[in-house]
Design an enzyme around this catalytic site. Structure first.
Site, PDB file in Angstrom:
ATOM      1  N   SER A 599      20.026 -24.336  -2.962  1.00 51.92           N
ATOM      2  CA  SER A 599      20.475 -24.238  -1.575  1.00 51.92           C
ATOM      3  C   SER A 599      20.556 -25.634  -0.982  1.00 51.92           C
ATOM      4  O   SER A 599      19.797 -26.533  -1.378  1.00 51.92           O
ATOM      5  CB  SER A 599      19.503 -23.390  -0.754  1.00 51.92           C
ATOM      6  OG  SER A 599      19.791 -23.473   0.628  1.00 51.92           O
ATOM      7  N   TYR A 612      11.251 -20.836   3.064  1.00 55.08           N
ATOM      8  CA  TYR A 612      12.475 -20.714   2.274  1.00 55.08           C
ATOM      9  C   TYR A 612      12.902 -22.068   1.716  1.00 55.08           C
ATOM     10  O   TYR A 612      13.163 -22.216   0.510  1.00 55.08           O
ATOM     11  CB  TYR A 612      13.583 -20.119   3.135  1.00 55.08           C
ATOM     12  CG  TYR A 612      14.952 -20.141   2.486  1.00 55.08           C
ATOM     13  CD1 TYR A 612      15.285 -19.224   1.502  1.00 55.08           C
ATOM     14  CD2 TYR A 612      15.906 -21.082   2.859  1.00 55.08           C
ATOM     15  CE1 TYR A 612      16.543 -19.238   0.904  1.00 55.08           C
ATOM     16  CE2 TYR A 612      17.164 -21.110   2.269  1.00 55.08           C
ATOM     17  CZ  TYR A 612      17.468 -20.188   1.290  1.00 55.08           C
ATOM     18  OH  TYR A 612      18.708 -20.213   0.698  1.00 55.08           O
TER      19      TYR A 612
END
Length: 723
Positions: A599, A612
């Protein structure tokens, strides 16, 4: 249950079988021989009566080809001699409609038939210079084409065109080939049918065989058909239904006769090695197939495991050591299976040196076969690896360039097993002489067919496992892999959605190349079973796409330990566990490619997303560590870092969308997508298919010299530039 056969990338048609004898998973009672299935007529006169003559031929063909008691996939051919209007003269002419080269009568359409002027075809016999030149006759067939039909004529065209009957069927039923491949087959043919069915000595398909059958019919006008030694059945009638019923009846006669001989006795000399329980067979196959696959040379192979009842009956029998080296008899069989299989000692399956030696010895034996039989004008030696591998007590493993071919090889050897069972029941099984077998395997016409085949796709022979496969990025990645020839195993914990996505991919790419398994990537036992599925279904793993993910957003004060751990369980430990499962298999396969879906937030800090973002950062560094460990074994590990893949994403369908919108102080609807688009340097949306392209690049040979790298697919974000 129905048996399936596949043509290319299409969803396979169901294959009809009247007795459920091929799907048993254990020995029959008292080890009695498995009987031959007896075909029954499925002709529907109400449907047939409305069809045009050419569609009636197609109807008959599809009925015959979709019944596995009648012919194997791609085997046999049918024909009709029909009246047509000549487009050049306007006159009525006789046209031979006959199944074209390379088709399958069970699934073909009208365009699968070659059409030839019958008078022109028969006139070619004046140019026939004898059996030494019969291959030259194939070059004359295009000159006989009716109505510019582009479908190439089959080598079996003379078997149909030279006969006087309006309708002809040529099929390869196991029960009939059992007669054709037995030392007592000719005597059994006379016993069953008297002078109604003839016996044609072995001759490979071609013009000479057509002449032999034509001459037999001229001398025996009372005959209904003929057994072609080592080959199959040809029969005829002057009406379509009568021809179909004749074919069904003759096969049923042969099956009943053989079942009478088999009744009450074990096949193949009785059982020598008992079949292990089904779960043990599956576990052994999953452990063995990657090790065997790693020993096969050349381009990657895909495997298929078969432990059906007839397979277990044969591989565990007393006579397997005698019969297996004889090889298959019918040309249709050994063109798919090679002339003979490799047999393994079930007590030495964990001995790597033994396995390597057996595979090496097989290749040396095949090279010797080629050297003994090849002439200076023959094609170069082809792949010497075994196609069929027999394991007593376990089953049969087949390897080929793709899954469909591997599965078909298994089915064809299953046909050969049935033939051997029947042949031994009435006499002694006889394979083709070695030189005859070689001359068919390396036939110039077969070589020309191989040369016409399209080049394999870039990922042909590769096996990919995709976690989070039911999600947007995972599904798009699976589609991309399948489009370029890979086999794919989808893993996801969303069972219902996973089933839906599996069906969708199977519909687009064929049932053979897609498998799925419910799998929680935080559960090591489920991961182990999922990778065992990949090994058992396809032979191993070449590509792992670690994509399963979650997303959460919360200020640090509101980030619970449970939320923190859940992010790390899925995004860090889940990647670790799947990579850990992939590594030993990839080592056996002499390399592989692992791609982590990271990500932008793994590189660039994000507000209210500490759990996250830091878990994603951990996975990025894990990939670099694994790249170091994998390099000596040819295992490449790389990462794709997407950003704001909103459309098609399951993550963005949940709380994450609301949470990220709140973090930016904007609406969670279209305003959020507009926010991310404008934030990017290129001002473009990022879609799952965009990420899939980057994954494909890192998994393919296009990036063969890249490992430990990251590719950002974020439409441009300066914060995420790697440094």
């Amino acid at each position: 249950m129905p048996v399936l056969a596949v043509a290319g990338d299409q969803i396979p048609p169901e294959r009809f079988i009247v007795q459920d004898v091929l799907d048993q998973s254990s020995s029959t009672a008292a080890d009695a021989a498995i009987p031959f299935a007896i075909p029954e007529s499925r002709w529907d006169e109400a449907e047939a009566s409305s069809l045009t003559p050419e569609r009636l031929l197609l109807y008959r063909s599809n009925l015959l080809g979709s019944d596995l008691t009648i012919t194997n996939f791609g085997g046999g051919n049918t024909s009709a001699k029909l009246d047509e209007i000549d487009p050049l003269t306007g006159e009525t002419v006789k046209v031979l409609w006959v199944k074209g080269s390379g088709g399958d009568i069970g699934s073909m359409k009208l365009d699968g038939f070659a059409t030839l002027y019958l008078d022109k075809f028969r006139a070619t016999e004046r140019l026939y210079r004898g059996v030494e030149h019969e291959d030259d006759m194939v070059d004359l067939l295009p000159h006989c084409t009716f109505n510019l039909n582009s479908r190439a004529s089959s080598i079996d065209t003379p078997l149909h065109g030279l006969l006087p009957f309006k309708h002809v069927d040529h099929v390869h039923p196991d029960a009939v080939i059992a007669l054709a491949a037995s030392s007592e087959g000719e005597a059994a043919t006379r016993e069953i049918w008297g002078d109604a069915v003839g016996w044609i000595p072995w001759k490979r398909p071609g013009f000479e065989l057509g002449v032999m059958i034509r001459d037999y019919v001229a001398a025996n006008p009372q005959s209904r058909g003929a057994i072609l030694a080592g080959h199959g059945l040809i029969c005829w009638a002057d009406e379509g239904r009568a021809c179909y019923e004749n074919t069904i009846g003759l096969i049923a006669d042969a099956a009943r006769y053989l079942n009478g001989k088999l009744a009450g006795r074990p096949a193949f000399g009785g059982r020598a090695v008992a079949a292990r329980p089904a779960d043990e067979r599956a576990a052994v196959a999953a452990a063995l197939m990657p090790r065997l696959r790693g020993l096969l040379t050349g381009r990657g192979k895909v495997g298929h495991f078969d432990d059906r009842a007839e397979t277990l009956e044969f591989v565990g029998s007393a006579d397997v050591a005698r019969l297996a080296p004889i090889g298959t008899s019918c040309p249709d069989h050994f063109l798919r299976t090679k002339i003979a299989p490799l047999t393994l000692d079930p007590a030495r399956l964990e001995d790597d040196a033994y396995l390597a030696g057996r595979v090496s010895d097989y290749r040396a034996g095949y090279a010797g076969y080629y050297t003994r039989c090849a002439r200076p004008t023959d094609p170069a030696q082809r792949d010497a690896n075994p196609v069929v591998i027999l394991v007593p007590g376990i089953g049969m493993i087949t390897f080929a360039a793709d899954k469909t071919t591997a599965r078909l090889a298994s089915e064809f050897y299953g046909n050969a097993i049935n033939v051997m069972r029947g042949a031994e029941a009435i006499g002694t099984y006889q394979g083709l002489p070695e030189q005859e077998a070689f001359d068919i395997e390396y036939w110039a016409l077969e070589e020309a067919k191989l040369q016409r085949m399209p080049k394999p796709k870039p990922l042909a022979g590769r096996i990919a496992v995709v976690t989070g496969g039911a999600g947007g990025i995972g599904f798009a990645t699976a589609e991309r892999m399948l489009r370029d020839g890979a086999c794919v195993v989808l893993l996801d914990q969303a069972g219902d959605l996973l089933d839906q996505k599996h069906v969708e991919l199977a519909g687009g790419f064929g049932r053979d190349v897609v498998r799925s398994a419910v799998c929680d990537v935080t559960d090591e036992a489920e991961i182990a079973e999922a990778f065992a599925t990949a090994a058992r279904e396809f032979g191993g793993v070449d590509i792992l796409v670690a994509n399963a993910g979650i997303a959460s957003s919360a200020p640090i004060e509101e980030t619970t330990v449970e939320l923190w751990r859940r992010n790390y369980d899925v995004l860090a430990e889940g990647y670790f566990l799947t990579a850990k499962a992939a590594f030993p298999i990839m080592k056996l396969q002499n390399g592989g490619a692992i791609v982590f879906i990271g990500s932008k937030n793994g590189i660039a800090a994000a507000t209210n997303a500490s759990a996250y973002a830091s878990a994603k950062a951990a996975s990025l560094h894990l990939a670099r560590c694994l790249a170091l460990e994998g390099a000596p074994h040819g295992i490449r590990v790389n990462t794709v870092n997407p950003d704001a893949v909103i459309r098609g994403s399951r993550i963005w369908d949940g709380d994450w969308r609301q949470e990220r919108a709140g973090a930016h102080g904007i609406d969670a609807g279209a305003e959020l997508e507009e926010h991310y688009r404008k934030r990017s340097m290129l001002k473009r949306d990022v879609l799952p298919q965009d990420v899939a392209e980057a994954v494909y690049f890192l998994a393919s040979d296009a990036s063969a010299k890249s490992t430990g790298n990251m590719i950002n697919v974020d439409a441009g974000n300066a914060q995420a530039f790697t440094r």
